[in-house]
Design a protein around this motif. Sequence first.
Motif, PDB file in Angstrom:
ATOM      1  N   SER A   1     -39.102  -6.233  84.708  1.00  0.00           N
ATOM      2  CA  SER A   1     -39.317  -4.828  84.349  1.00  0.00           C
ATOM      3  C   SER A   1     -39.415  -4.636  82.842  1.00  0.00           C
ATOM      4  CB  SER A   1     -38.181  -3.968  84.907  1.00  0.00           C
ATOM      5  OG  SER A   1     -36.934  -4.374  84.369  1.00  0.00           O
ATOM      6  N   ALA A   2     -38.863  -5.579  82.075  1.00  0.00           N
ATOM      7  CA  ALA A   2     -38.899  -5.447  80.623  1.00  0.00           C
ATOM      8  C   ALA A   2     -40.276  -5.706  80.041  1.00  0.00           C
ATOM      9  CB  ALA A   2     -37.886  -6.402  79.984  1.00  0.00           C
ATOM     10  N   VAL A   3     -41.137  -6.393  80.780  1.00  0.00           N
ATOM     11  CA  VAL A   3     -42.445  -6.755  80.241  1.00  0.00           C
ATOM     12  C   VAL A   3     -43.560  -5.866  80.774  1.00  0.00           C
ATOM     13  CG1 VAL A   3     -41.682  -9.142  79.997  1.00  0.00           C
ATOM     14  CG2 VAL A   3     -42.888  -8.448  82.058  1.00  0.00           C
ATOM     15  N   ILE A   4     -43.235  -4.898  81.625  1.00  0.00           N
ATOM     16  CA  ILE A   4     -44.255  -3.978  82.124  1.00  0.00           C
ATOM     17  C   ILE A   4     -44.612  -2.989  81.022  1.00  0.00           C
ATOM     18  CG2 ILE A   4     -44.801  -2.251  83.870  1.00  0.00           C
ATOM     19  CD1 ILE A   4     -42.795  -3.581  85.701  1.00  0.00           C
ATOM     20  N   ALA A   5     -45.885  -2.827  80.762  1.00  0.00           N
ATOM     21  CA  ALA A   5     -46.337  -1.923  79.704  1.00  0.00           C
ATOM     22  C   ALA A   5     -45.988  -0.481  80.055  1.00  0.00           C
ATOM     23  CB  ALA A   5     -47.845  -2.071  79.496  1.00  0.00           C
ATOM     24  N   GLU A   6     -45.883   0.344  79.017  1.00  0.00           N
ATOM     25  CA  GLU A   6     -45.545   1.749  79.221  1.00  0.00           C
ATOM     26  C   GLU A   6     -46.626   2.446  80.058  1.00  0.00           C
ATOM     27  OE1 GLU A   6     -44.469   5.718  76.543  1.00  0.00           O
ATOM     28  OE2 GLU A   6     -44.907   3.801  75.582  1.00  0.00           O
ATOM     29  N   GLY A   7     -46.199   3.198  81.062  1.00  0.00           N
ATOM     30  CA  GLY A   7     -47.125   3.897  81.934  1.00  0.00           C
ATOM     31  C   GLY A   7     -47.693   3.054  83.052  1.00  0.00           C
ATOM     32  N   LYS A   8     -47.287   1.792  83.137  1.00  0.00           N
ATOM     33  CA  LYS A   8     -47.793   0.896  84.169  1.00  0.00           C
ATOM     34  C   LYS A   8     -46.717   0.656  85.233  1.00  0.00           C
ATOM     35  CE  LYS A   8     -51.886  -0.138  82.357  1.00  0.00           C
ATOM     36  NZ  LYS A   8     -53.168   0.041  83.064  1.00  0.00           N
ATOM     37  N   ARG A   9     -47.147   0.033  86.326  1.00  0.00           N
ATOM     38  CA  ARG A   9     -46.263  -0.324  87.420  1.00  0.00           C
ATOM     39  C   ARG A   9     -46.564  -1.761  87.840  1.00  0.00           C
ATOM     40  NH1 ARG A   9     -45.167   3.884  85.579  1.00  0.00           N
ATOM     41  NH2 ARG A   9     -44.663   5.865  86.630  1.00  0.00           N
ATOM     42  N   ALA A  10     -45.607  -2.366  88.550  1.00  0.00           N
ATOM     43  CA  ALA A  10     -45.798  -3.717  89.083  1.00  0.00           C
ATOM     44  C   ALA A  10     -45.820  -3.642  90.596  1.00  0.00           C
ATOM     45  CB  ALA A  10     -44.687  -4.648  88.608  1.00  0.00           C
ATOM     46  N   ILE A  11     -46.804  -4.281  91.212  1.00  0.00           N
ATOM     47  CA  ILE A  11     -46.928  -4.306  92.662  1.00  0.00           C
ATOM     48  C   ILE A  11     -47.274  -5.727  93.086  1.00  0.00           C
ATOM     49  CG2 ILE A  11     -49.358  -3.638  92.601  1.00  0.00           C
ATOM     50  CD1 ILE A  11     -48.913  -2.128  95.223  1.00  0.00           C
ATOM     51  N   THR A  12     -46.697  -6.162  94.191  1.00  0.00           N
ATOM     52  CA  THR A  12     -46.878  -7.527  94.669  1.00  0.00           C
ATOM     53  C   THR A  12     -47.767  -7.537  95.905  1.00  0.00           C
ATOM     54  OG1 THR A  12     -44.698  -8.161  93.836  1.00  0.00           O
ATOM     55  CG2 THR A  12     -45.698  -9.608  95.460  1.00  0.00           C
ATOM     56  N   VAL A  13     -48.712  -8.460  95.935  1.00  0.00           N
ATOM     57  CA  VAL A  13     -49.600  -8.624  97.084  1.00  0.00           C
ATOM     58  C   VAL A  13     -49.463 -10.048  97.607  1.00  0.00           C
ATOM     59  CG1 VAL A  13     -51.252  -6.900  96.304  1.00  0.00           C
ATOM     60  CG2 VAL A  13     -51.543  -9.258  95.592  1.00  0.00           C
ATOM     61  N   ARG A  14     -49.607 -10.179  98.915  1.00  0.00           N
ATOM     62  CA  ARG A  14     -49.509 -11.492  99.554  1.00  0.00           C
ATOM     63  C   ARG A  14     -50.842 -12.225  99.422  1.00  0.00           C
ATOM     64  NH1 ARG A  14     -45.851 -13.577 102.803  1.00  0.00           N
ATOM     65  NH2 ARG A  14     -44.830 -11.541 102.997  1.00  0.00           N
ATOM     66  N   VAL A  15     -50.778 -13.502  99.052  1.00  0.00           N
ATOM     67  CA  VAL A  15     -51.982 -14.306  98.862  1.00  0.00           C
ATOM     68  C   VAL A  15     -51.780 -15.667  99.528  1.00  0.00           C
ATOM     69  CG1 VAL A  15     -52.601 -13.188  96.681  1.00  0.00           C
ATOM     70  CG2 VAL A  15     -51.166 -15.222  96.651  1.00  0.00           C
ATOM     71  N   ASN A  16     -52.865 -16.431  99.581  1.00  0.00           N
ATOM     72  CA  ASN A  16     -52.800 -17.824 100.001  1.00  0.00           C
ATOM     73  C   ASN A  16     -53.620 -18.656  99.023  1.00  0.00           C
ATOM     74  OD1 ASN A  16     -55.508 -17.408 100.776  1.00  0.00           O
ATOM     75  ND2 ASN A  16     -54.874 -16.802 102.844  1.00  0.00           N
ATOM     76  N   ASP A  17     -53.869 -19.913  99.368  1.00  0.00           N
ATOM     77  CA  ASP A  17     -54.572 -20.772  98.422  1.00  0.00           C
ATOM     78  C   ASP A  17     -55.995 -20.313  98.163  1.00  0.00           C
ATOM     79  OD1 ASP A  17     -55.240 -21.323 101.006  1.00  0.00           O
ATOM     80  OD2 ASP A  17     -55.568 -23.469 100.686  1.00  0.00           O
ATOM     81  N   VAL A  18     -56.601 -19.575  99.106  1.00  0.00           N
ATOM     82  CA  VAL A  18     -57.965 -19.078  98.911  1.00  0.00           C
ATOM     83  C   VAL A  18     -57.945 -17.734  98.204  1.00  0.00           C
ATOM     84  CG1 VAL A  18     -60.083 -18.369 100.073  1.00  0.00           C
ATOM     85  CG2 VAL A  18     -58.804 -20.342 100.911  1.00  0.00           C
ATOM     86  N   VAL A  19     -57.150 -16.810  98.710  1.00  0.00           N
ATOM     87  CA  VAL A  19     -57.073 -15.479  98.109  1.00  0.00           C
ATOM     88  C   VAL A  19     -56.588 -15.573  96.666  1.00  0.00           C
ATOM     89  CG1 VAL A  19     -55.978 -13.216  98.280  1.00  0.00           C
ATOM     90  CG2 VAL A  19     -56.700 -14.407 100.342  1.00  0.00           C
ATOM     91  N   GLY A  20     -55.670 -16.482  96.383  1.00  0.00           N
ATOM     92  CA  GLY A  20     -55.122 -16.632  95.042  1.00  0.00           C
ATOM     93  C   GLY A  20     -55.954 -17.479  94.119  1.00  0.00           C
ATOM     94  N   VAL A  21     -57.236 -17.632  94.386  1.00  0.00           N
ATOM     95  CA  VAL A  21     -58.181 -18.383  93.538  1.00  0.00           C
ATOM     96  C   VAL A  21     -57.657 -19.799  93.309  1.00  0.00           C
ATOM     97  CG1 VAL A  21     -59.756 -18.145  91.588  1.00  0.00           C
ATOM     98  CG2 VAL A  21     -58.463 -16.170  92.360  1.00  0.00           C
ATOM     99  N   ALA A  22     -57.234 -20.453  94.390  1.00  0.00           N
ATOM    100  CA  ALA A  22     -56.770 -21.843  94.362  1.00  0.00           C
ATOM    101  C   ALA A  22     -55.614 -22.039  93.385  1.00  0.00           C
ATOM    102  CB  ALA A  22     -57.925 -22.783  94.024  1.00  0.00           C
ATOM    103  N   GLY A  23     -54.824 -20.995  93.155  1.00  0.00           N
ATOM    104  CA  GLY A  23     -53.671 -21.119  92.279  1.00  0.00           C
ATOM    105  C   GLY A  23     -53.970 -20.912  90.814  1.00  0.00           C
ATOM    106  N   PHE A  24     -55.199 -20.547  90.453  1.00  0.00           N
ATOM    107  CA  PHE A  24     -55.552 -20.332  89.056  1.00  0.00           C
ATOM    108  C   PHE A  24     -55.254 -18.906  88.590  1.00  0.00           C
ATOM    109  CE2 PHE A  24     -58.096 -24.143  89.806  1.00  0.00           C
ATOM    110  CZ  PHE A  24     -57.840 -24.865  88.655  1.00  0.00           C
ATOM    111  N   ALA A  25     -54.821 -18.032  89.488  1.00  0.00           N
ATOM    112  CA  ALA A  25     -54.401 -16.687  89.077  1.00  0.00           C
ATOM    113  C   ALA A  25     -52.979 -16.777  88.545  1.00  0.00           C
ATOM    114  CB  ALA A  25     -54.483 -15.725  90.259  1.00  0.00           C
ATOM    115  N   LEU A  26     -52.855 -17.123  87.262  1.00  0.00           N
ATOM    116  CA  LEU A  26     -51.567 -17.382  86.627  1.00  0.00           C
ATOM    117  C   LEU A  26     -51.127 -16.173  85.815  1.00  0.00           C
ATOM    118  CD1 LEU A  26     -52.289 -21.025  85.406  1.00  0.00           C
ATOM    119  CD2 LEU A  26     -50.895 -20.346  87.365  1.00  0.00           C
ATOM    120  N   PRO A  27     -49.835 -16.080  85.478  1.00  0.00           N
ATOM    121  CA  PRO A  27     -49.372 -14.969  84.641  1.00  0.00           C
ATOM    122  C   PRO A  27     -50.147 -14.902  83.326  1.00  0.00           C
ATOM    123  CG  PRO A  27     -47.502 -16.117  85.589  1.00  0.00           C
ATOM    124  CD  PRO A  27     -48.710 -16.926  85.943  1.00  0.00           C
TER     125      PRO A  27
END
Length: 281
Positions: free
Chosen positions: A108-134
Motif C-alpha cells: 500500500s505504500a507504493v500505490i500512487a496517489e489517487g490509484k488503487r491496487a487490484i489483483t487478477v488471476r492469470v496463468n502462464d499464457v494470460v500472464g505473458v509467459a511470466g514476463f509481466a513483472l513488477p
Amino acid sequence: MRNVRTLLMLLVAALAGLAAVVLASRWMVQQSADSTVKVAVATADINLGQRLAPEFARLVEWPRESLPPGAMTDLKSIDGRVTKASVMRGEPILEAKLTPAGTKGGLSAVIAEGKRAITVRVNDVVGVAGFALPGSFVDIIVNTQKDAARTDAGQPEQSISKIVLEKILVLAVAQEVNRDETKPKVVNAVTLEVSPEEAEKLDLARSVGSLSLVLRNQIDPRPVDTAGATKRSLLNEPVLQATAPAAPLARAVQIVRMVTEKKHGNCIGVISGMQQDKECF
C-alpha cells in the motif's frame, strides 16, 4: 659565535618550514571538507516497500559537485521511512525513493496517489509467459459475447475480443514486488495499479468474460482505439445486409356497381319522316 648564529638560523628555518607544512595541511583539509559532504548510502540491497532503520545505511564522503538531488545527509532522517523503489547496495538513499514520513510499509505504500491496487488471476499464457513483472506495463483484453442488440440484424450473437484498459502498471506478481529482476516468473496472480474507474471496468470485465494481458513498451504512450475482433472480422467474411420485408401485395378490389334497370311504364311509337323511335314514360 658563528656556530651559534648558524644554529639559530637553522632553527628559525626549521620552525618556519614546520609552520608552512602545518598551514598547508590545514588548508588542504579545509578545502577537502568544503568539496565533499556526508551522504547516506545503502549498506545492503533494499527492496521496494521495505521500512528503513539506521543500520540500513552509513555515511560516506561524497563530492559536493556531483551530489544527487534529494540525498539524505542524516541517518536519523531515514529511520522509519519506507522505500517506494528498490535501492542497491552503495547507492545513495534519495528522498524521491522514499514515501512520505509516517507511511507504513507494504504494498500500500507504493500505490500512487489517487490509484488503487487490484489483483487478477492469470496463468502462464494470460500472464505473458511470466514476463509481466513488477514495473512493466500491460494492456488488458477481454473476450466475451457481443450483446444481441449490437449484432447485425439477422446475425446470431458472436464472440468479441476487445482491449478495455491500456498502459496498466504491474505492481506485484504473486507476493513479490521487487522490480529489479528481469527473469520471467510464472505465477497465478498479478496485482495491477488502476484508477477507481479502471478498477470498476476490470472487475466487470473478468465477470463477463476471460482476461488476457498484453505486454507493451514501457515508453510507448500512444493510445489505441480498436473496434474489437470478432469471428467475422477474423475470417474477413462479408457483412450480410438485412433485406427489408416485402410489402404485402395490394389486393385488387373490384368495384361492382349495381345498376338497377329502370323499368319503364307506358311506351308509344313515334314516326318522324323516315325515322321511327320509341318513347317510354
